[in-house]
Design an enzyme around this catalytic site. Structure first.
Site, short mmCIF file in Angstrom:
data_model
loop_
_atom_site.label_atom_id
_atom_site.label_comp_id
_atom_site.label_asym_id
_atom_site.label_seq_id
_atom_site.Cartn_x
_atom_site.Cartn_y
_atom_site.Cartn_z
N SER A 289 -3.22 -2.47 14.00
CA SER A 289 -2.85 -1.49 12.98
C SER A 289 -1.52 -0.83 13.27
O SER A 289 -0.99 -0.10 12.44
CB SER A 289 -3.93 -0.41 12.89
OG SER A 289 -3.96 0.35 14.09
N CYS B 96 -14.27 -1.41 3.57
CA CYS B 96 -13.18 -2.17 4.18
C CYS B 96 -13.70 -2.98 5.37
O CYS B 96 -13.38 -4.15 5.53
CB CYS B 96 -12.06 -1.24 4.61
SG CYS B 96 -10.62 -2.09 5.30
N CYS C 95 -6.66 5.77 4.52
CA CYS C 95 -5.47 4.98 4.85
C CYS C 95 -4.61 4.65 3.64
O CYS C 95 -3.38 4.60 3.75
CB CYS C 95 -5.87 3.70 5.59
SG CYS C 95 -6.62 2.42 4.57
N GLY D 134 -1.28 1.23 15.87
CA GLY D 134 -1.64 2.45 16.59
C GLY D 134 -2.00 2.16 18.03
O GLY D 134 -2.04 1.02 18.48
N MET E 63 -2.98 -6.51 8.90
CA MET E 63 -3.37 -6.75 7.51
C MET E 63 -2.53 -5.90 6.56
O MET E 63 -2.52 -4.67 6.67
CB MET E 63 -4.86 -6.42 7.31
CG MET E 63 -5.79 -7.32 8.09
SD MET E 63 -7.53 -6.82 7.92
CE MET E 63 -7.55 -5.41 9.03
#
Length: 306
Positions: A11, A104, A200, A13, A35
């Site tokens: 991600s 998700c 998000c 992070g 993604m």
């Protein structure tokens, strides 16, 4: 050393970055995949302030380059829109408060993502979730991570059962500060990346604006605020602006604080009450995903609500 390949969800992070480190330390081959889920500019957001915007993609790519791991950015926007965004807007319009992270995880990260792993020849997938994969009655099960403040097992309930054995959670046995320390020791660019608490795909955390822009509805009709006896005690800007348990923004004066107890999308009303009236001794549930078979009823369990 294992010669099996793990596709790691990156991600941008610190959590996913350290997850990648732990996968490599375990002797796996690794592929980093970010993604691309959403074009934030279409609904008033910014791709520079999102979970898979330019900054996040670059952060993931830098970490993969540093660790000598191939990195790919793959477009999942179509499945994300159909399975997550459309449901998010639809649920709010029905007067309910959805949890898009659950959908998700169920339909993107553990459905489309595993399909992508198959295409790339990866036996496993890994994410930076704080949860543990273990067993219960000799069947694979998901358990809470050791960091009670960061535990994310509750948003993983919808994972298809047959996907669990192909899933790795490298951070389940770590606490957040330990994860950051690992990132610092490895001089990762993402070591001090701040926590992301908002939804998000709603980068500015203004879901009301998002739904208005997404559904193209300029103004929602004004609604009525009711007390528990069904009496009108005020007006409100429309039921879509509220969620069960909300206290701020009620717009009704009362000796004790009032909370939203009920939302009625059909007649555009919210019902408010004092806090003691919010509690109930029963609830109705649906879409149960039993990860362990042969449940015997009555069954005593601990539940986490929303």
């Amino acid at each position: 050393m294992s010669n099996k390949t793990v596709m790691v969800a990156m991600s941008g992070g610190v959590d996913s970055s350290v997850a990648l480190i732990k996968i490599l330390e375990a002797g796996y081959n690794a592929i980093g995949v970010t993604m691309k889920l959403w074009n934030y500019g279409n609904v008033g957001g910014s791709d520079d302030n999102s979970c898979c915007g330019i900054n996040e993609i670059n952060g993931a790519k830098l970490v993969c380059n540093q660790l000598g791991v191939p990195h790919y950015t793959i477009d999942f926007q179509d499945v994300f829109k159909k399975k997550v965004i459309d449901n998010f807007a639809d649920e709010y319009l029905k007067g309910r408060t959805p949890n898009p992270c659950v959908r998700c995880n169920s339909y993107v990260k553990w459905d489309a993502f595993i399909d992508q792993a198959d295409e790339l020849g990866a036996e496993y997938i890994a994410t930076g979730h704080y949860a543990i994969i273990d067993s219960f009655n000799d069947e694979p099960a998901i358990k809470q991570g050791v960091d009670s403040l960061k535990d994310q097992s509750y948003v993983l309930w919808g994972i298809p059962k047959d996907s669990i054995e192909r899933t790795l959670f490298p951070l389940g046995g770590l606490k957040k500060e330990e994860v950051r320390q690992i990132a610092r020791e490895n001089n990762l660019e993402t070591a001090e990346t701040p926590e992301s608490m908002e939804i998000c795909f709603v980068a500015d955390n203004n879901y009301k604006r998002f739904i208005k822009d997404y559904t193209k509805e300029e103004n929602s009709p004004k609604g009525k605020t009711l007390n528990e006896d069904g009496e009108i005690v005020g007006n409100n800007p429309g039921y879509i602006n509220y969620t069960i348990g909300q206290r701020k923004g009620i717009g009704v004066s009362n000796a004790k604080p009032l909370y939203v107890k009920k939302i009625n999308a059909d007649n555009n009303t919210i019902t408010v009450s004092e806090k003691k009236s919010l509690f109930a001794n029963k609830c109705r549930i649906s879409n149960i995903n039993w990860l362990v078979n042969n449940q015997k009823f009555p069954l005593e369990m601990n539940c986490q609500i929303r």
